[in-house]
Design a protein around this motif. Sequence first.
Motif, PDB file in Angstrom:
ATOM      1  N   ARG A  27       0.859  -1.191   0.000  1.00 49.18           N
ATOM      2  CA  ARG A  27       0.000   0.000   0.000  1.00 49.18           C
ATOM      3  C   ARG A  27       0.887   1.230   0.000  1.00 49.18           C
ATOM      4  N   THR A  28       0.272   2.417   0.103  1.00 47.51           N
ATOM      5  CA  THR A  28       1.005   3.676   0.101  1.00 47.51           C
ATOM      6  C   THR A  28       1.553   3.956   1.494  1.00 47.51           C
ATOM      7  N   PHE A  29       2.851   3.864   1.621  1.00 47.16           N
ATOM      8  CA  PHE A  29       3.522   3.964   2.921  1.00 47.16           C
ATOM      9  C   PHE A  29       3.161   5.252   3.652  1.00 47.16           C
ATOM     10  N   THR A  30       3.089   6.352   2.933  1.00 39.17           N
ATOM     11  CA  THR A  30       2.880   7.652   3.578  1.00 39.17           C
ATOM     12  C   THR A  30       1.490   7.777   4.205  1.00 39.17           C
ATOM     13  N   SER A  31       0.595   6.872   3.889  1.00 37.78           N
ATOM     14  CA  SER A  31      -0.751   6.926   4.456  1.00 37.78           C
ATOM     15  C   SER A  31      -0.838   6.272   5.831  1.00 37.78           C
ATOM     16  N   TYR A  32       0.228   5.639   6.266  1.00 38.73           N
ATOM     17  CA  TYR A  32       0.196   4.805   7.461  1.00 38.73           C
ATOM     18  C   TYR A  32       0.997   5.386   8.623  1.00 38.73           C
TER      19      TYR A  32
END
Length: 121
Positions: A27-32
């Motif tokens: 998934r998109t790392f920056t969203s976590y």
Amino acid sequence: QVQLVESGGGLVQAGGSLRLSCAFSGRTFTSYSTAWFRRAPGKERELVAGISRTFGTYYADSVKGRFTISRDNAKNTLYLEMNSLKPEDTAVYSCAADLGPGGSQASYAYWGQGTQVTVSS
């Protein structure tokens, strides 16, 4: 599906240093929000440090001033720099991630398998 893979554990003498890495994929790392936890033999898993999307960087009192958590969003990797290691830091260290703000371990949906850190006296 989020996958987390830790590396960098090992055996080190007291006073030494190690850097743990946690590779994030799926998934998109920056969203976590992300964090490091540890479980020592015979003890409950405990928070070490975290980087929350909501409330920034935080540390357990036992590691403040010795450990540094960071992340490289370009490499999708979370790090834990550990200095001045003590025998009581011996544990299995696991990284965790969640879309929410993070915090307690119950807040994290995704976990790595863990990497062993052993500090000899």
